[in-house]
Design an enzyme around this catalytic site. Structure first.
Site, PDB file in Angstrom:
ATOM      1  N   ASP A 122       0.800  -1.227   0.000  1.00 34.62           N
ATOM      2  CA  ASP A 122       0.000   0.000   0.000  1.00 34.62           C
ATOM      3  C   ASP A 122       0.832   1.277   0.000  1.00 34.62           C
ATOM      4  O   ASP A 122       0.314   2.351   0.336  1.00 34.62           O
ATOM      5  CB  ASP A 122      -0.946   0.001   1.206  1.00 34.62           C
ATOM      6  CG  ASP A 122      -2.122  -0.931   1.005  1.00 34.62           C
ATOM      7  OD1 ASP A 122      -2.701  -0.925  -0.094  1.00 34.62           O
ATOM      8  OD2 ASP A 122      -2.465  -1.674   1.939  1.00 34.62           O
ATOM      9  N   ASP A 186      -7.195  -3.873  -5.435  1.00 35.45           N
ATOM     10  CA  ASP A 186      -6.772  -2.595  -4.854  1.00 35.45           C
ATOM     11  C   ASP A 186      -5.351  -2.213  -5.260  1.00 35.45           C
ATOM     12  O   ASP A 186      -5.001  -1.031  -5.328  1.00 35.45           O
ATOM     13  CB  ASP A 186      -6.806  -2.645  -3.315  1.00 35.45           C
ATOM     14  CG  ASP A 186      -7.956  -3.409  -2.726  1.00 35.45           C
ATOM     15  OD1 ASP A 186      -8.344  -4.450  -3.299  1.00 35.45           O
ATOM     16  OD2 ASP A 186      -8.447  -3.017  -1.666  1.00 35.45           O
ATOM     17  N   THR A 246     -12.570 -13.858  -2.653  1.00 36.88           N
ATOM     18  CA  THR A 246     -12.815 -12.516  -2.126  1.00 36.88           C
ATOM     19  C   THR A 246     -12.344 -12.440  -0.684  1.00 36.88           C
ATOM     20  O   THR A 246     -12.205 -13.460  -0.012  1.00 36.88           O
ATOM     21  CB  THR A 246     -14.296 -12.115  -2.213  1.00 36.88           C
ATOM     22  OG1 THR A 246     -14.414 -10.691  -2.035  1.00 36.88           O
ATOM     23  CG2 THR A 246     -15.139 -12.800  -1.134  1.00 36.88           C
ATOM     24  N   ARG A 258     -16.287  -1.262  -4.346  1.00 35.12           N
ATOM     25  CA  ARG A 258     -15.081  -0.445  -4.285  1.00 35.12           C
ATOM     26  C   ARG A 258     -13.940  -1.085  -5.074  1.00 35.12           C
ATOM     27  O   ARG A 258     -13.124  -0.393  -5.669  1.00 35.12           O
ATOM     28  CB  ARG A 258     -14.645  -0.179  -2.838  1.00 35.12           C
ATOM     29  CG  ARG A 258     -13.534   0.881  -2.764  1.00 35.12           C
ATOM     30  CD  ARG A 258     -13.321   1.456  -1.371  1.00 35.12           C
ATOM     31  NE  ARG A 258     -12.793   0.515  -0.420  1.00 35.12           N
ATOM     32  CZ  ARG A 258     -13.462   0.013   0.623  1.00 35.12           C
ATOM     33  NH1 ARG A 258     -14.723   0.373   0.842  1.00 35.12           N
ATOM     34  NH2 ARG A 258     -12.902  -0.835   1.455  1.00 35.12           N
ATOM     35  N   TRP A 262     -11.719   0.698  -7.803  1.00 30.69           N
ATOM     36  CA  TRP A 262     -10.251   0.674  -7.852  1.00 30.69           C
ATOM     37  C   TRP A 262      -9.785   0.309  -9.259  1.00 30.69           C
ATOM     38  O   TRP A 262      -8.817   0.865  -9.777  1.00 30.69           O
ATOM     39  CB  TRP A 262      -9.688  -0.346  -6.875  1.00 30.69           C
ATOM     40  CG  TRP A 262      -9.811  -0.165  -5.402  1.00 30.69           C
ATOM     41  CD1 TRP A 262     -10.050  -1.153  -4.492  1.00 30.69           C
ATOM     42  CD2 TRP A 262      -9.637   1.029  -4.610  1.00 30.69           C
ATOM     43  NE1 TRP A 262     -10.060  -0.653  -3.200  1.00 30.69           N
ATOM     44  CE2 TRP A 262      -9.796   0.690  -3.246  1.00 30.69           C
ATOM     45  CE3 TRP A 262      -9.373   2.357  -4.944  1.00 30.69           C
ATOM     46  CZ2 TRP A 262      -9.696   1.618  -2.210  1.00 30.69           C
ATOM     47  CZ3 TRP A 262      -9.280   3.291  -3.904  1.00 30.69           C
ATOM     48  CH2 TRP A 262      -9.445   2.918  -2.570  1.00 30.69           C
ATOM     49  N   SER A 388     -15.346  -2.953   5.595  1.00 27.49           N
ATOM     50  CA  SER A 388     -15.362  -4.393   5.347  1.00 27.49           C
ATOM     51  C   SER A 388     -16.549  -5.039   6.034  1.00 27.49           C
ATOM     52  O   SER A 388     -16.550  -5.218   7.253  1.00 27.49           O
ATOM     53  CB  SER A 388     -14.064  -5.042   5.839  1.00 27.49           C
ATOM     54  OG  SER A 388     -14.108  -6.443   5.653  1.00 27.49           O
TER      55      SER A 388
END
Length: 418
Positions: A122, A186, A246, A258, A262, A388
């Site tokens: 990230d 993501d 997932t 989302r 992304w 989440s």
């Protein structure tokens, strides 16, 4: 003959008048949205100045729980840490309020050490949304060095056999056991940091990693109808796909809203940086899927397939916990920002469609239903986001990244209209 000519002239006049009225309506609508955006920036600056006062010195805002008045924060190592300084910098650009700039400079010093963090994928979120904006607004050698070190840390997670950057080191699948080499949709958002490093250094290896990752994601995450899987688990020795699952969506075969956003954003950015038409096609396909599944208010449910036939959760789903399906304003904000950029690259018909959709989303997010009154909502801008649901975490709350992409989308819209 004269009568026929008069009828033709009358019809032409009607067409011109009708077109003129439609154009005038469009101008008025654009003007109203631009005025709304200006007000949003002013209100957002006031909110974040309030947030500055409640934030612990070495922490970063994450969310707020109104029922318990709990303001939740994270450490600099949290994946959300870059959004707060990034939002401050965007708001400073719009308002020229020096207190926002000073706060961004203070919190960037707390964040800087994460440039050496090789345990996370990230770093794009954490370092490019923050130091990337700082370098763009007020370029400094120190900012560039931080970004390049961050890019090297991110690149350390690339496996050439897989062709992707590994997302997580130790996260369990809902089917049992840990994934061997999970890559999540993501991760497309972190590739811009690598493109930046290539442009600054001239080292094409960063760019090549980003393009490889994007190609593999298009191949293995994106379905034929341009919906998307959240997690693809690879064999790190052979690069083969072991499973598609997932972690934050409703089911393995559903489309987490989302995650789809992304994808639109990430593939649009990669097309901008690479010029490869296949990435533009993927971005358009994912955008079309996203828009085709939006409800009337343009703010999606947290997953597009909740409670639908043919979609079975692997996690312990208890529908009684939800009075209604949670919305995700963060997905809408990410998509709006992506659609504004995508509208600049595609054909005229698609461009009009994407820009109109972004305008509708921004208008909805600017309404009292989604935009908080000044001083409320823990000083976050937007309400009704979802982190989440499978973890029963951050449901129907404000989220720091929802604010960031909402502000970014408004900034992009204003710049496009100029």
């Amino acid at each position: 003959m004269i009568s026929m000519q008069i009828r033709r002239l009358t019809m032409l006049l009607f067409v011109f008048v009708f077109a003129g009225c439609a154009s005038q309506k469009s101008i008025v609508a654009d003007k109203r949205l631009e005025e709304k955006i200006d007000q949003n920036f002013s209100d957002a600056a006031a909110q974040y100045k309030g947030m500055m006062r409640r934030l612990p010195a070495d922490r970063f805002p994450k969310t707020y729980y109104a029922q318990t008045d709990k303001f939740q924060t994270g450490a600099s190592s949290d994946w959300c840490s870059g959004f707060y300084p990034g939002t401050l910098l965007y708001l400073y650009e719009q308002t020229k309020d020096q207190s926002l700039l000073l706060e961004s400079e203070r919190i960037l010093k707390v964040l800087e050490k994460e440039k050496n963090n090789k345990t996370t994928h990230d770093l794009g979120f954490m370092m490019y949304c923050s130091f990337g904006n700082a370098e763009r607004i007020q370029p400094k050698p120190a900012f560039k060095d931080i970004l390049l070190t961050s890019a090297r840390s991110l690149a350390s997670r690339f496996n050439p056999k897989v062709g992707c950057i590994k997302s997580w080191d130790k996260v369990k699948s809902y089917h049992g056991g840990e994934w061997s080499y999970p890559v999540i949709i993501d991760n497309m958002m972190n590739l811009e940091l690598l493109f930046y490093a290539s442009k600054v250094t001239g080292d094409s290896s960063f760019r090549n990693m980003a393009i490889s990752h994007a190609r593999k994601t298009a191949q293995n995450h994106v379905r034929p109808d341009y919906s998307s899987y959240h997690v693809v688990n690879y064999d790190p020795e052979t690069g083969a796909v072991k499973s598609r699952e997932t972690h934050q969506g409703f089911s393995d075969n559903s489309t987490w809203s989302r995650g789809e956003a992304w994808g639109i954003y990430g593939f649009t950015m990669v097309y901008r940086e690479s010029g490869e038409k296949s990435f533009l096609k993927t971005a358009e396909g994912m955008a079309d899927f996203f828009l085709a599944h939006l409800p009337k208010d343009t703010i999606p449910d947290w997953d597009f397939n909740v409670n639908q036939s043919g979609y079975t959760p692997q996690w312990k789903y208890d529908p009684s916990k939800f009075a209604e399906i949670p919305k995700d304003a963060s997905a809408a904000a990410v998509a709006a920002s992506a659609l504004i950029e995508l509208s600049q690259y595609t054909n005229k018909k698609q461009s009009k469609k994407y820009l109109k959709a972004a305008e509708d989303i921004l208008w909805a997010l600017s309404s009292p239903k989604y935009k908080a009154a000044t001083g409320e909502n823990g000083n976050f801008i937007l309400k009704h986001s979802t982190g989440s649901v499978p973890a029963y975490s951050e449901i129907d709350v404000p989220l720091t990244y929802a604010d960031y992409y909402f502000v970014e989308a408004m900034k992009r819209y204003k710049e496009l209209k100029k």
